[in-house]
Design a protein around this motif. Structure first.
Motif, PDB file in Angstrom:
ATOM      1  N   SER A 102       0.802  -1.230   0.000  1.00 38.27           N
ATOM      2  CA  SER A 102       0.000   0.000   0.000  1.00 38.27           C
ATOM      3  C   SER A 102       0.832   1.275   0.000  1.00 38.27           C
ATOM      4  O   SER A 102       0.314   2.343  -0.318  1.00 38.27           O
ATOM      5  CB  SER A 102      -0.929   0.018   1.222  1.00 38.27           C
ATOM      6  OG  SER A 102      -0.183   0.037   2.425  1.00 38.27           O
ATOM      7  N   LYS A 103       2.116   1.169   0.360  1.00 38.30           N
ATOM      8  CA  LYS A 103       2.902   2.405   0.498  1.00 38.30           C
ATOM      9  C   LYS A 103       3.102   3.124  -0.826  1.00 38.30           C
ATOM     10  O   LYS A 103       3.245   4.355  -0.849  1.00 38.30           O
ATOM     11  CB  LYS A 103       4.256   2.109   1.148  1.00 38.30           C
ATOM     12  CG  LYS A 103       5.164   1.167   0.421  1.00 38.30           C
ATOM     13  CD  LYS A 103       6.467   0.982   1.189  1.00 38.30           C
ATOM     14  CE  LYS A 103       7.422   0.029   0.503  1.00 38.30           C
ATOM     15  NZ  LYS A 103       6.875  -1.341   0.422  1.00 38.30           N
ATOM     16  N   LYS A 105       0.873   3.504  -3.188  1.00 38.59           N
ATOM     17  CA  LYS A 105      -0.309   4.334  -3.402  1.00 38.59           C
ATOM     18  C   LYS A 105      -0.423   5.421  -2.348  1.00 38.59           C
ATOM     19  O   LYS A 105      -0.842   6.556  -2.635  1.00 38.59           O
ATOM     20  CB  LYS A 105      -1.571   3.464  -3.388  1.00 38.59           C
ATOM     21  CG  LYS A 105      -2.829   4.208  -3.795  1.00 38.59           C
ATOM     22  CD  LYS A 105      -3.994   3.262  -3.966  1.00 38.59           C
ATOM     23  CE  LYS A 105      -5.238   4.009  -4.460  1.00 38.59           C
ATOM     24  NZ  LYS A 105      -6.381   3.072  -4.665  1.00 38.59           N
ATOM     25  N   MET A 106      -0.035   5.099  -1.115  1.00 38.64           N
ATOM     26  CA  MET A 106      -0.115   6.077  -0.030  1.00 38.64           C
ATOM     27  C   MET A 106       0.764   7.282  -0.313  1.00 38.64           C
ATOM     28  O   MET A 106       0.380   8.424  -0.056  1.00 38.64           O
ATOM     29  CB  MET A 106       0.293   5.423   1.294  1.00 38.64           C
ATOM     30  CG  MET A 106      -0.710   4.411   1.831  1.00 38.64           C
ATOM     31  SD  MET A 106      -0.039   3.456   3.237  1.00 38.64           S
ATOM     32  CE  MET A 106       0.448   4.783   4.349  1.00 38.64           C
ATOM     33  N   GLY A 172      -3.075  -4.774   1.001  1.00 37.68           N
ATOM     34  CA  GLY A 172      -2.501  -3.448   0.760  1.00 37.68           C
ATOM     35  C   GLY A 172      -2.623  -3.016  -0.690  1.00 37.68           C
ATOM     36  O   GLY A 172      -2.938  -1.860  -0.981  1.00 37.68           O
ATOM     37  N   SER A 175      -6.549  -2.408  -1.361  1.00 48.62           N
ATOM     38  CA  SER A 175      -7.200  -1.348  -0.580  1.00 48.62           C
ATOM     39  C   SER A 175      -6.450  -0.023  -0.656  1.00 48.62           C
ATOM     40  O   SER A 175      -7.056   1.039  -0.521  1.00 48.62           O
ATOM     41  CB  SER A 175      -7.332  -1.779   0.886  1.00 48.62           C
ATOM     42  OG  SER A 175      -6.053  -1.867   1.508  1.00 48.62           O
ATOM     43  N   GLY A 176      -5.118  -0.091  -0.863  1.00 47.02           N
ATOM     44  CA  GLY A 176      -4.320   1.129  -0.905  1.00 47.02           C
ATOM     45  C   GLY A 176      -4.100   1.763   0.449  1.00 47.02           C
ATOM     46  O   GLY A 176      -3.641   2.900   0.544  1.00 47.02           O
ATOM     47  N   THR A 177      -4.394   1.029   1.523  1.00 42.03           N
ATOM     48  CA  THR A 177      -4.202   1.549   2.874  1.00 42.03           C
ATOM     49  C   THR A 177      -3.767   0.426   3.802  1.00 42.03           C
ATOM     50  O   THR A 177      -4.110  -0.739   3.592  1.00 42.03           O
ATOM     51  CB  THR A 177      -5.497   2.179   3.410  1.00 42.03           C
ATOM     52  OG1 THR A 177      -5.299   2.578   4.774  1.00 42.03           O
ATOM     53  CG2 THR A 177      -6.648   1.192   3.352  1.00 42.03           C
ATOM     54  N   ARG A 178      -3.022   0.781   4.837  1.00 42.55           N
ATOM     55  CA  ARG A 178      -2.542  -0.201   5.800  1.00 42.55           C
ATOM     56  C   ARG A 178      -3.594  -0.580   6.825  1.00 42.55           C
ATOM     57  O   ARG A 178      -3.512  -1.628   7.463  1.00 42.55           O
ATOM     58  CB  ARG A 178      -1.307   0.338   6.518  1.00 42.55           C
ATOM     59  CG  ARG A 178      -1.531   1.640   7.260  1.00 42.55           C
ATOM     60  CD  ARG A 178      -0.263   2.144   7.901  1.00 42.55           C
ATOM     61  NE  ARG A 178       0.186   1.240   8.939  1.00 42.55           N
ATOM     62  CZ  ARG A 178       1.403   1.273   9.462  1.00 42.55           C
ATOM     63  NH1 ARG A 178       2.288   2.142   9.028  1.00 42.55           N
ATOM     64  NH2 ARG A 178       1.758   0.425  10.406  1.00 42.55           N
TER      65      ARG A 178
END
Length: 235
Positions: A102-103, A105-106, A172, A175-178
């Motif tokens: 996810s990082k 995208k974050m 991750g 969803s694109g989030t942790r």
């Protein structure tokens, strides 16, 4: 007036051309520029090392201290008394595993990352780094498991160390989030290892042997992660 200026400019250009010819190095007539035809090589070791640095960046000192204490306790305290410590040991890699997948995208670095590194090699490197971290943090108990010849628990421990990073990577990427992984893992951890719900004890602490199920689930999550990476590349 305009004719005189034009004539002056023309003369000036002629002088510049003469100077260029006059000061041109001897023996050099034409310079041909060619594109670099070599193949760019990527080191899997370097990518894994970079991912490990990113995972441990910003981790507070107290996290290392408590992790070391849990590691030593699980190594030296008898297995019959280590379940409480083992519960918390499985919680300890969460801050490192949660950002897997996810990082990019974050921090909005997807285009930069995928244009400078083979996307699937980077995916495998991230997963491998997560597996290494999970093994390292929870490996204290393996000495006692081998000494006690508890192969069922040892197999469950091995599969769990593959399952958790793969779960983090798949959730991750999609969803694109942790936070999605953190929520799933904490709920799973409470219902499985702590409360001993059937089929949810991925650690083998309660003696439930569902190693084959979690191995298949890990494989399925890996496929989901690969599909998610393909989606990231082509969208």
């Amino acid at each position: 007036m305009s004719l005189e200026k034009k004539t002056f400019v023309q003369k000036r250009n002629v002088d510049l051309v003469k100077d260029e010819v006059r000061y041109q190095p001897e023996g050099i007539k034409n310079i041909d520029l060619h594109s670099f035809g070599g193949i760019r090589k990527y080191s899997f070791y370097d990518i894994v090392r970079s991912e490990l640095k990113l995972m441990f960046k910003g981790v507070p000192i107290w996290w290392y201290g408590v992790g070391l204490i849990l590691f030593l306790l699980s190594m030296f305290i008898p297995l019959s008394s280590t379940k409480v410590f083992l519960y918390f040991i499985w919680l300890w890699p969460i801050p490192l595993l949660a950002p897997l997948g996810s990082k990019e995208k974050m921090y909005r670095t997807e285009q930069l990352l995928f244009s400078n590194c083979p996307p699937y090699m980077q995916l495998f490197a991230v997963w491998f780094a997560g597996v290494l971290v999970s093994f390292l943090i929870t490996s204290g108990v393996t000495v006692q498991l081998i000494a006690a010849s508890d192969w069922s628990w040892l197999n469950a421990w091995l599969v769990a160390n593959f399952f958790l990073p793969t779960l983090a990577l798949a959730t991750g990427i999609w969803s694109g989030t942790r936070k999605f992984y953190e929520t799933i893992f904490v709920v799973w951890w409470i219902m499985g290892p702590v409360q001993n719900a059937p089929y949810l004890d991925f650690t083998g602490i309660q003696g439930n042997d569902f190693t084959d199920i979690y191995l298949l689930l890990t494989t399925g999550l890996a496929i989901v992660a690969i599909i998610g990476r393909k989606r990231q590349i082509f969208t």
